[in-house]
Design an enzyme around this catalytic site. Structure first.
Site, PDB file in Angstrom:
ATOM      1  N   LYS A   1      49.893  52.039  40.475  1.00 20.60           N
ATOM      2  CA  LYS A   1      49.755  50.710  39.867  1.00 20.60           C
ATOM      3  C   LYS A   1      50.463  50.670  38.519  1.00 20.60           C
ATOM      4  O   LYS A   1      50.185  51.511  37.652  1.00 20.60           O
ATOM      5  CB  LYS A   1      48.266  50.384  39.668  1.00 20.60           C
ATOM      6  CG  LYS A   1      47.988  49.112  38.882  1.00 20.60           C
ATOM      7  CD  LYS A   1      46.518  48.756  38.913  1.00 20.60           C
ATOM      8  CE  LYS A   1      46.214  47.473  38.176  1.00 20.60           C
ATOM      9  NZ  LYS A   1      46.118  47.644  36.720  1.00 20.60           N
TER      10      LYS A   1
ATOM     11  N   THR B   1      46.812  54.499  38.101  1.00 17.38           N
ATOM     12  CA  THR B   1      47.446  53.564  37.168  1.00 17.38           C
ATOM     13  C   THR B   1      48.432  54.339  36.312  1.00 17.38           C
ATOM     14  O   THR B   1      48.058  55.287  35.615  1.00 17.38           O
ATOM     15  CB  THR B   1      46.377  52.862  36.311  1.00 17.38           C
ATOM     16  OG1 THR B   1      45.510  52.152  37.194  1.00 17.38           O
ATOM     17  CG2 THR B   1      47.001  51.891  35.329  1.00 17.38           C
TER      18      THR B   1
ATOM     19  N   ASP C   1      50.247  42.090  41.079  1.00 19.61           N
ATOM     20  CA  ASP C   1      49.097  41.600  40.305  1.00 19.61           C
ATOM     21  C   ASP C   1      49.532  41.069  38.950  1.00 19.61           C
ATOM     22  O   ASP C   1      50.575  41.414  38.431  1.00 19.61           O
ATOM     23  CB  ASP C   1      47.977  42.648  40.287  1.00 19.61           C
ATOM     24  CG  ASP C   1      47.760  43.369  38.955  1.00 19.61           C
ATOM     25  OD1 ASP C   1      46.682  43.935  38.803  1.00 19.61           O
ATOM     26  OD2 ASP C   1      48.638  43.393  38.087  1.00 19.61           O
TER      27      ASP C   1
ATOM     28  N   SER D   1      37.407  50.169  39.406  1.00 20.06           N
ATOM     29  CA  SER D   1      37.957  50.920  38.271  1.00 20.06           C
ATOM     30  C   SER D   1      37.241  52.255  38.110  1.00 20.06           C
ATOM     31  O   SER D   1      36.038  52.371  38.351  1.00 20.06           O
ATOM     32  CB  SER D   1      37.780  50.099  36.991  1.00 20.06           C
ATOM     33  OG  SER D   1      38.000  50.907  35.848  1.00 20.06           O
TER      34      SER D   1
ATOM     35  N   TYR E   1      42.608  56.723  36.190  1.00 15.76           N
ATOM     36  CA  TYR E   1      43.523  57.129  35.128  1.00 15.76           C
ATOM     37  C   TYR E   1      43.530  58.648  35.175  1.00 15.76           C
ATOM     38  O   TYR E   1      42.517  59.273  35.516  1.00 15.76           O
ATOM     39  CB  TYR E   1      43.013  56.662  33.762  1.00 15.76           C
ATOM     40  CG  TYR E   1      43.165  55.176  33.518  1.00 15.76           C
ATOM     41  CD1 TYR E   1      44.412  54.621  33.281  1.00 15.76           C
ATOM     42  CD2 TYR E   1      42.060  54.334  33.514  1.00 15.76           C
ATOM     43  CE1 TYR E   1      44.556  53.261  33.047  1.00 15.76           C
ATOM     44  CE2 TYR E   1      42.198  52.963  33.281  1.00 15.76           C
ATOM     45  CZ  TYR E   1      43.457  52.444  33.052  1.00 15.76           C
ATOM     46  OH  TYR E   1      43.598  51.103  32.823  1.00 15.76           O
TER      47      TYR E   1
HETATM   48  C1  LIG Z   1      38.778  43.435  31.298  1.00 18.02           C
HETATM   49  C2  LIG Z   1      39.880  44.138  32.021  1.00 18.02           C
HETATM   50  C3  LIG Z   1      39.719  45.486  32.333  1.00 18.02           C
HETATM   51  C4  LIG Z   1      40.720  46.153  33.017  1.00 18.02           C
HETATM   52  N1  LIG Z   1      40.508  47.453  33.366  1.00 18.02           N
HETATM   53  C5  LIG Z   1      41.440  48.089  34.111  1.00 18.02           C
HETATM   54  C6  LIG Z   1      41.198  49.392  34.578  1.00 18.02           C
HETATM   55  O1  LIG Z   1      40.146  49.975  34.355  1.00 18.02           O
HETATM   56  N2  LIG Z   1      42.182  49.991  35.308  1.00 18.02           N
HETATM   57  C7  LIG Z   1      43.373  49.373  35.600  1.00 18.02           C
HETATM   58  O2  LIG Z   1      44.225  49.960  36.259  1.00 18.02           O
HETATM   59  N3  LIG Z   1      43.607  48.113  35.177  1.00 18.02           N
HETATM   60  C8  LIG Z   1      42.671  47.467  34.462  1.00 18.02           C
HETATM   61  N4  LIG Z   1      42.912  46.169  34.082  1.00 18.02           N
HETATM   62  C9  LIG Z   1      44.140  45.469  34.519  1.00 18.02           C
HETATM   63  C10 LIG Z   1      43.919  44.753  35.866  1.00 18.02           C
HETATM   64  O3  LIG Z   1      43.791  45.689  36.912  1.00 18.02           O
HETATM   65  C11 LIG Z   1      45.084  43.836  36.240  1.00 18.02           C
HETATM   66  O4  LIG Z   1      46.291  44.536  36.191  1.00 18.02           O
HETATM   67  C12 LIG Z   1      45.200  42.574  35.410  1.00 18.02           C
HETATM   68  O5  LIG Z   1      43.973  42.149  34.883  1.00 18.02           O
HETATM   69  C13 LIG Z   1      45.773  41.507  36.320  1.00 18.02           C
HETATM   70  O6  LIG Z   1      46.022  40.368  35.651  1.00 18.02           O
HETATM   71  P1  LIG Z   1      45.103  39.028  35.700  1.00 18.02           P
HETATM   72  O7  LIG Z   1      43.866  39.366  34.947  1.00 18.02           O
HETATM   73  O8  LIG Z   1      45.991  38.068  35.001  1.00 18.02           O
HETATM   74  O9  LIG Z   1      44.852  38.619  37.125  1.00 18.02           O
HETATM   75  C14 LIG Z   1      41.919  45.480  33.385  1.00 18.02           C
HETATM   76  C15 LIG Z   1      42.061  44.138  33.052  1.00 18.02           C
HETATM   77  C16 LIG Z   1      41.063  43.459  32.387  1.00 18.02           C
HETATM   78  C17 LIG Z   1      41.255  41.997  32.073  1.00 18.02           C
HETATM   79  O1  LIG Z   2      42.855  49.111  31.593  1.00 21.50           O
HETATM   80  C1  LIG Z   2      42.485  48.290  30.786  1.00 21.50           C
HETATM   81  O2  LIG Z   2      43.105  47.228  30.613  1.00 21.50           O
HETATM   82  C2  LIG Z   2      41.295  48.504  30.028  1.00 21.50           C
HETATM   83  O3  LIG Z   2      40.930  47.596  29.380  1.00 21.50           O
HETATM   84  C3  LIG Z   2      40.549  49.779  30.020  1.00 21.50           C
HETATM   85  C4  LIG Z   2      39.185  49.740  29.918  1.00 21.50           C
HETATM   86  C5  LIG Z   2      38.458  50.918  29.884  1.00 21.50           C
HETATM   87  C6  LIG Z   2      39.088  52.130  29.936  1.00 21.50           C
HETATM   88  C7  LIG Z   2      40.448  52.178  30.048  1.00 21.50           C
HETATM   89  C8  LIG Z   2      41.193  51.004  30.086  1.00 21.50           C
END
Ligand SMILES: Cc1cc2nc3c(=O)[nH]c(=O)nc-3n(C[C@H](O)[C@H](O)[C@H](O)COP(=O)(O)O)c2cc1C
Ligand SMILES: O=C(O)C(=O)c1ccccc1
Length: 362
Positions: A230, A153, A285, A104, A127
């Site tokens: 994404k 994303t 995903d 990330s 992002y």
């Molecule tokens: C704690 C957390 C932080 C996340 N941070 C990001 C992120 O920084 N960038 C992003 O594109 N998606 C982020 N996501 C989404 C994940 O990439 C992903 O799409 C999602 O968690 C997939 O589903 P699952 O947790 O059911 O496997 C985050 C998800 C979680 C749970």
């Molecule tokens: O993408 C996410 O789901 C998320 O939780 C997040 C966390 C830090 C910065 C931006 C989004």
């Protein structure tokens, strides 16, 4: 015997309540937390018999990189919330398992430290920040550190309202930082206020919600790294993505954390695969919790899947070993499904391997 449930329960027991809520929670009514899972459960496998499955090989290639199985870790912010070593431990585990790691933009360890610990392919998720100079810096550092692709994303022009984080006034705890971004830009993400998520507020300030398809050219000109989008959930956007020269799509509803009441990612996959028609790679995903889910995604035409929260459960349970344990479980289950499906290679999974619930999108 450890199962994903064991890892999940351990993480829930160990992590402070608001951190658990941040990991586990979703947006709005949280209707999307279960939607993807339910869609996957409605898909049933159609096994073939009397196929030589004395050797099954789950190995594959994704954007030119060799993987032990069509599996990766989804980009998630701040792995240090789950373990002091954070993304460095995750990278070590992904390398050991032969899985892809998507880092990330809000990683809590430097890209360079993560790359030094990795022995498998890394992608960097971005992002689109208003501060394009920070994107330029990140992209150049990712190239220098050997990252293999960029993931933009596109389902988050802002972070959606997440009631648990708002109720907790959630902010990233002191001592944990998005170390790859300048502290000046990250300042707003610290300091909690009751009734408001610092992360949501920060995204409103820093994310550029004005970008459109035309802006992708700027990112593509910046680097020769392949670009993956994404959060695409429609055939229309998949078609536009291909026209704009992307190398891959991650079909995702952001683990139920962005648009509430959206279509779930597994439901969208068939129409997106049809629209793409082999012109770029497609990854699913959301809700991947069993080896059979990998098989279902491949049958519907995905090239690979990403799992999100389970990696953080493993990390919280026992650091790198826990993440490796989670990946091993999924890969072992997938190998068993291969044998029982009569599908000894990933190429043997096709549309005839599943029955889909009838669903119309027009
Ligand atoms: C704690 C957390 C932080 C996340 N941070 C990001 C992120 O920084 N960038 C992003 O594109 N998606 C982020 N996501 C989404 C994940 O990439 C992903 O799409 C999602 O968690 C997939 O589903 P699952 O947790 O059911 O496997 C985050 C998800 C979680 C749970
Ligand atoms: O993408 C996410 O789901 C998320 O939780 C997040 C966390 C830090 C910065 C931006 C989004």
């Amino acid at each position: 015997m450890l199962t994903l449930r064991t890892y999940e329960a351990a993480a829930k027991g160990r992590l402070p309540g608001p951190v658990w809520d941040f990991l586990a929670g979703g947006s709005g009514t949280e209707s999307m937390l279960t939607a993807g899972r339910e869609a996957l459960d409605r898909i049933r496998l159609r096994p073939r018999c009397l196929v030589d499955v004395s050797r099954c090989d789950p190995g594959t290639e994704l954007l030119g990189a060799r993987l032990a199985a069509p599996l990766g870790i989804a980009p998630m912010a701040y792995h240090r919330l789950a373990d002091p070593e954070g993304e460095v431990a995750t990278a070590r585990a992904a390398g050991k398992a032969g899985a892809l790691l998507t880092v990330s933009m809000f990683a809590s360890r430097t890209l360079e430290d993560i790359a030094a610990a990795a022995s498998g392919p890394l992608w960097l998720q971005l992002y689109w920040l208003k501060r394009r100079d920070l994107l330029v810096d990140l992209v150049h550092r990712a190239e220098a550190a050997g990252f293999r692709a960029l993931v933009l994303t596109v389902d988050a022009p802002r972070v959606a309202s997440r009631p648990r984080d708002a109720a907790n006034g959630f902010a990233v705890p002191p001592g944990i930082r998005a170390v790859n971004l300048s502290s000046e830009v990250m300042a707003a993400s610290h300091g909690s206020r009751d009734g408001e998520s610092a992360i949501a507020r920060h995204s409103m300030e820093q994310f550029d919600a004005s970008i459109t398809w035309d802006d992708l050219a700027w990112l593509r000109e910046l680097t020769s790294l392949p670009l993956v989008l994404k959060g695409v959930l429609t055939a229309e956007d998949a078609e536009l993505a291909v026209k704009h020269g992307v190398s891959g799509l991650i079909v995702s509803n952001h683990g139920g954390r962005q648009l509430d009441f959206a279509r779930s990612a597994p439901e969208c996959l068939p129409e997106i695969v049809a629209a793409v028609d082999g012109r770029c790679q497609v990854v699913l995903d959301g809700g991947i919790r069993h080896g059979a889910d990998i098989a279902k995604a491949l049958c519907m035409g995905a090239d690979a899947v990403l799992t999100g929260r389970p990696a953080l459960w493993g990390l919280s349970h026992s650091g790198a070993e826990g993440v490796a344990g989670v990946l091993r479980l999924l890969i072992d289950e997938f190998e068993e499904v291969m044998a029982l499906m009569g599908a000894p290679t990933v190429a043997d999974f096709g549309p005839s391997g599943v029955t889909l619930p009838t669903c119309r999108h027009t």
